[in-house]
Design a protein around this motif. Structure first.
Motif, PDB file in Angstrom:
ATOM      1  N   HIS A 151       0.836  -1.204   0.000  1.00  0.00           N
ATOM      2  CA  HIS A 151       0.000   0.000   0.000  1.00  0.00           C
ATOM      3  C   HIS A 151       0.866   1.248   0.000  1.00  0.00           C
ATOM      4  O   HIS A 151       0.572   2.222  -0.700  1.00  0.00           O
ATOM      5  CB  HIS A 151      -0.935  -0.020   1.208  1.00  0.00           C
ATOM      6  CG  HIS A 151      -2.175  -0.830   0.994  1.00  0.00           C
ATOM      7  ND1 HIS A 151      -3.414  -0.257   0.810  1.00  0.00           N
ATOM      8  CD2 HIS A 151      -2.372  -2.163   0.926  1.00  0.00           C
ATOM      9  CE1 HIS A 151      -4.321  -1.210   0.642  1.00  0.00           C
ATOM     10  NE2 HIS A 151      -3.714  -2.371   0.709  1.00  0.00           N
ATOM     11  N   SER A 202      -4.536   4.749  -1.120  1.00  0.00           N
ATOM     12  CA  SER A 202      -3.829   3.492  -1.414  1.00  0.00           C
ATOM     13  C   SER A 202      -4.808   2.348  -1.627  1.00  0.00           C
ATOM     14  O   SER A 202      -4.573   1.459  -2.456  1.00  0.00           O
ATOM     15  CB  SER A 202      -2.865   3.153  -0.277  1.00  0.00           C
ATOM     16  OG  SER A 202      -3.555   2.883   0.937  1.00  0.00           O
ATOM     17  N   THR A 220      -4.650   0.263  -5.319  1.00  0.00           N
ATOM     18  CA  THR A 220      -4.313  -1.166  -5.377  1.00  0.00           C
ATOM     19  C   THR A 220      -5.457  -2.034  -5.887  1.00  0.00           C
ATOM     20  O   THR A 220      -5.301  -3.258  -5.990  1.00  0.00           O
ATOM     21  CB  THR A 220      -3.867  -1.655  -3.986  1.00  0.00           C
ATOM     22  OG1 THR A 220      -4.870  -1.314  -3.008  1.00  0.00           O
ATOM     23  CG2 THR A 220      -2.541  -1.019  -3.577  1.00  0.00           C
ATOM     24  N   SER A 234       2.258   2.024  -3.340  1.00  0.00           N
ATOM     25  CA  SER A 234       1.266   2.361  -4.363  1.00  0.00           C
ATOM     26  C   SER A 234       1.257   3.847  -4.697  1.00  0.00           C
ATOM     27  O   SER A 234       0.872   4.234  -5.805  1.00  0.00           O
ATOM     28  CB  SER A 234      -0.136   1.923  -3.906  1.00  0.00           C
ATOM     29  OG  SER A 234      -0.617   2.740  -2.844  1.00  0.00           O
TER      30      SER A 234
END
Length: 248
Positions: A10, A200, A204, A13
């Motif tokens: 995360h 995030s 993702t 990202s």
């Protein structure tokens, strides 16, 4: 171990969304910045500085600021937008400064990404005796019904790393003080959509899931009676601020 890998995924990202992060994420209210920096002599380390949302406010107060982030993409945007800051690659677990060289370390929307077992002694290392650690989060005010629905549609419940509990710092730091600031960010619909795209837990997702989130937010804007297609959206926040003194 699995949670740590997910946390790192995360965190990484944001490399893919530096520009949208800069365009959509809110800054920090002046009262919050003043409280975090009260009585401080620099340099100030902005840890997890991202694109410089807090950095520019610190520089605006005349402070010498070292902005630290692991993302080259985020630092590139920061260096362009806040050239007065000294931008350096690093992390909470590895701060690129010598011992006892800073008066304040701040982490804005970033402390949940660090491993406190490593980051706490590392922050203590770079602070002068009596130096301060400041932590701050902008939380959407989900006591407002449409904002709560916004969070549900954005799937923010998946943001397991961004909990709303008070952070734990511990020795060698003293007790945490807390200060909250309520304020409003004015956004267009495009700005609101970019805010979702900057998270995030959105970045993702796979493209189909991302498209479904955006479509649901468009419907919320068009149909919710508190929004009703408004040209300007007023998104309420509560900014949570914490500070603690080394050896305090």
């Amino acid at each position: 171990m699995r949670e740590r890998r997910e946390r790192e995924a995360h965190a990484r990202s944001f490399d893919r969304a530096a520009e949208v992060y800069e365009a959509s994420r809110p800054g920090y209210p002046a009262d919050a910045v003043a409280w975090l920096t009260e009585g401080v002599a620099g340099p100030v380390v902005d840890l997890g500085a991202g694109t410089g949302k807090l950095t520019r406010a610190l520089v605006g107060q005349g402070l010498e600021v070292v902005a630290v982030d692991p993302s080259e993409q985020m630092l590139a945007v920061l260096a362009e937008r806040v050239p007065e800051a000294d931008a350096r690659a690093g992390s909470g677990e590895s701060i690129p400064l010598p011992d006892a060289s800073a008066g304040l370390v701040v982490a804005a929307q970033a402390w949940h990404w660090v491993d406190p077992r490593v980051a706490v002694p590392e922050v203590a290392r770079v602070l002068r005796p009596g130096g301060r650690l400041g932590l701050v989060w902008n939380d959407r005010d989900e006591s407002v019904e449409w904002v709560r629905e916004l969070g549900e549609l954005m799937n923010s419940a998946e943001a397991v790393f961004e909990d709303e509990d008070d952070p734990v710092v511990g020795p060698p730091f003293g007790p945490l003080e807390r200060f909250d600031v309520r304020w409003v960010q004015a956004l267009t619909l495009d700005g609101l959509l970019d805010l979702a795209r900057s998270r995030s837990y959105f970045i993702t997702k796979d493209p189909d899931a991302q498209a479904a989130v955006i479509a649901s937010l468009r419907r919320l804007h068009a149909e919710h009676p508190d929004l009703a297609g408004a040209e300007t959206i007023e998104l309420p926040y509560v900014t949570r601020c914490y500070r603690t003194t080394l050896g305090g």
